[in-house]
Design a protein around this motif. Structure first.
Motif, PDB file in Angstrom:
ATOM      1  N   UNK A 145       0.815  -1.216   0.000  1.00  0.00           N
ATOM      2  CA  UNK A 145       0.000   0.000   0.000  1.00  0.00           C
ATOM      3  C   UNK A 145       0.854   1.273   0.000  1.00  0.00           C
ATOM      4  N   UNK A 146       2.148   1.121  -0.322  1.00  0.00           N
ATOM      5  CA  UNK A 146       2.984   2.315  -0.454  1.00  0.00           C
ATOM      6  C   UNK A 146       3.646   2.783   0.825  1.00  0.00           C
ATOM      7  N   UNK A 147       4.177   1.858   1.625  1.00  0.00           N
ATOM      8  CA  UNK A 147       5.008   2.240   2.775  1.00  0.00           C
ATOM      9  C   UNK A 147       6.421   1.774   2.461  1.00  0.00           C
ATOM     10  N   UNK A 151      10.589   2.720   6.710  1.00  0.00           N
ATOM     11  CA  UNK A 151       9.722   3.296   7.733  1.00  0.00           C
ATOM     12  C   UNK A 151       9.414   2.312   8.854  1.00  0.00           C
ATOM     13  N   UNK A 160       7.672  10.147   7.792  1.00  0.00           N
ATOM     14  CA  UNK A 160       6.641   9.202   7.336  1.00  0.00           C
ATOM     15  C   UNK A 160       5.794   9.845   6.253  1.00  0.00           C
ATOM     16  N   UNK A 161       5.465  11.120   6.450  1.00  0.00           N
ATOM     17  CA  UNK A 161       4.644  11.852   5.483  1.00  0.00           C
ATOM     18  C   UNK A 161       5.338  11.868   4.125  1.00  0.00           C
ATOM     19  N   UNK A 164       5.160   8.368   2.580  1.00  0.00           N
ATOM     20  CA  UNK A 164       3.869   7.818   2.164  1.00  0.00           C
ATOM     21  C   UNK A 164       3.114   8.688   1.177  1.00  0.00           C
ATOM     22  N   UNK A 165       3.329  10.019   1.251  1.00  0.00           N
ATOM     23  CA  UNK A 165       2.478  10.908   0.482  1.00  0.00           C
ATOM     24  C   UNK A 165       2.477  10.657  -1.034  1.00  0.00           C
ATOM     25  N   UNK A 167       2.774   8.027  -2.708  1.00  0.00           N
ATOM     26  CA  UNK A 167       1.971   6.850  -3.037  1.00  0.00           C
ATOM     27  C   UNK A 167       0.488   7.139  -2.912  1.00  0.00           C
ATOM     28  N   UNK A 168       0.139   8.007  -1.953  1.00  0.00           N
ATOM     29  CA  UNK A 168      -1.272   8.361  -1.798  1.00  0.00           C
ATOM     30  C   UNK A 168      -1.738   9.216  -2.968  1.00  0.00           C
ATOM     31  N   UNK A 169      -0.841  10.059  -3.495  1.00  0.00           N
ATOM     32  CA  UNK A 169      -1.203  10.835  -4.684  1.00  0.00           C
ATOM     33  C   UNK A 169      -1.397   9.894  -5.870  1.00  0.00           C
TER      34      UNK A 169
END
Lengths: 334, 334
Positions: A145-147, A151, A160-161, A164-165, A167-169
């Motif tokens: 899931x993009x970690x 981390x 962390x931001x 992860x960010x 991947x969330x985009x």
């Protein structure tokens, strides 16, 4: 130690070379056992020595001797006479994951590390290798899931931001692709709003079916059970599983659809119910197959098979399931 | 071997006791080194002996001797003089996961196993323990979506079906809960069909944000980095991360909503855009927090923290995100 560090740094990231230490009990094959024992008598008080390494005159590793062998041998024998010949060794440029597969059933405390010519250039502790393994394998669920592997629970939030960010985009972008599928059938949803209620059901079900298949495939790859030659068979099995699971859960979903459509006085409850079942069954079959295909494909493309796999997978399952569901409804329902 | 097997079977499932073998080099503390060496001279040819275990007269483990010590000691010394006292040992009733945490940095080839009174009752090979560890950790990504630990890539499909199907029925049930949330706001969706298009975006985004947090928390628990005392701090960090990630991806989603609402001549594009942003930001914050809370809660309830965690999590994130999004729209939009 400084020099050693520099040498280690020259090896590719996550290669065995990065974890090497200096070998500290190295002998020629002709050394007599009593000589080796005398040489080591002081050394064992300073450092932890587990094996004696026997090198030929070109520094190639030709044997390994455990203290147990020294104890029961004749002190005038040579190391060549008691050593284990053609010993197992790792290559410094070996990928850590491959090294782990190679050592998992051996579990020696220390492994010799050789270069391409078979020359002993270091040793690596089993504990270091296995700590690394626990670290790598436990990163897999997050990687999906993009970690990032780096981390940890204790990583500061700003870092962390940053991890992860992006991947969330990416996930948002892929979610828009799924949304565009719904958008294509906006008129249909407009007419039969009941479809909108079933979208999360279908999407959630396909995503979970696909993720089961993804997790089993990734695990098989990690444990070295899945070869690329088996890709076809594995995808066929997962498609079949998805089909049967989809057909069975589809019956429940179809009943729910029938009940709701009847309650809302829709003129064709049977048809909506049938569409729900067909969409669930076929899109779960495709999701199951895709769950096996995504990591195998990522690996073939040279990427880590786990990285963002769940993000790619759910996009595919969302587009297929919603497209099929709404497309059938648009085509068949008045 | 038959008798040993029966004894092993008496220990709880996934306990150290199940993996035990018989210790094969056991001595009294007063044994002279040359006596021990003579006793073992034949035995080492038959079986792999790595350590000598020293037991007192009540069979309690009081020391461990490596062959290295025997080699450099005076043959007339007793084992008591050269043994490592208070040796590390595992308890037979210990859970495998706890045992793995205890041995990860030790990495001995063999560990002694004692009962509650400290009596030596067996040994367990490090390789067996670690193979088990790789097996357990690699099962985690699957456990999150309802795959049993026992299932491998080579498991026959009918058996896989039996393993996975109940979890998919559970997932379907939880998906209906999410669908009921959409159903509550059916009139709103009916009026503004654009909302239906954004439901998969919001749901996918929250689910991925929550799963990142879930994966990091589970990994921390697996690697022994997360204690229950840190639960509050971890949940706060994940809530903050979700908030910031949600706010940033929410901006992109809000722009997309504005563009689409304008294109469809909706009278309040700014309001829809703002609702999208607020729903995305707050539900990502809640999803992040829930991702950390679910495995911690499962553990506190005595369940495996990974099992079906993703299924529970996505239900919670779906209900919260859709409820918030559609609720705000129902309340604010004309």
């Amino acid at each position: 130690a400084g020099e050693q560090w520099l040498e280690d740094g020259a090896w590719p990231e996550s290669s065995v070379g990065r974890l090497m230490e200096k070998p500290n009990a190295v002998f020629a094959p002709g050394t007599r056992i009593h000589e080796a024992v005398e040489t080591l008598r002081e050394a064992v008080k300073q450092t932890l020595i587990t094996y004696l390494y026997v090198l030929d005159k070109h520094d190639r590793l030709v044997g390994v001797v455990a203290f147990r062998e020294l104890l029961f041998a004749n002190p005038n024998d040579t190391l060549a006479e008691v050593m284990l010949t053609s010993p197992f060794s790792l290559r410094a440029d070996m990928d850590l994951i491959d090294a782990m597969h190679a050592v998992v059933t051996r579990h020696y405390p220390v492994y010799p590390v050789c270069d391409a010519e078979g020359r002993l250039i270091g040793v690596v502790r089993g504990s270091v290798l296995f700590e690394q393994q626990a670290f790598e394998i436990s990163a897999q669920a997050g990687a999906m899931v993009g970690v990032e592997k780096e981390e940890r629970a204790a990583t500061p939030w700003l870092r962390s931001l940053k991890f992860r960010h992006p991947w969330l985009q990416l996930n948002l972008f892929t979610a828009f692709i799924a949304a565009a599928t719904v958008g294509l059938f906006q008129d249909t949803v407009n007419r039969i709003v009941l479809l909108a209620i079933f979208i999360p059901v279908l999407s959630g079900q396909c995503s979970n079916t696909g993720c089961q298949s993804l997790a089993v495939t990734l695990r098989g790859m990690t444990l070295g059970e899945v070869r690329s030659s088996q890709a076809g068979a594995l995808m066929a099995k997962e498609a079949l599983l998805g089909l049967v699971n989809g057909a069975l859960t589809g019956v429940v979903a179809a009943i729910a659809m029938y009940v709701m459509a009847t309650m809302q006085h829709h003129p064709q409850p049977w048809l909506l119910s049938l569409i729900t079942w067909v969409a669930m069954t076929s899109s779960c079959a495709i999701s199951g197959m895709a769950g096996a295909a995504v990591p195998l494909l990522l690996k073939r493309l040279g990427a880590d098979p786990a990285t963002a796999s769940s993000i790619f997978l759910t996009t595919a399952t969302d587009v297929v399931s919603m497209g099929l569901f709404l497309g059938l409804a648009a085509w068949l329902v008045m």
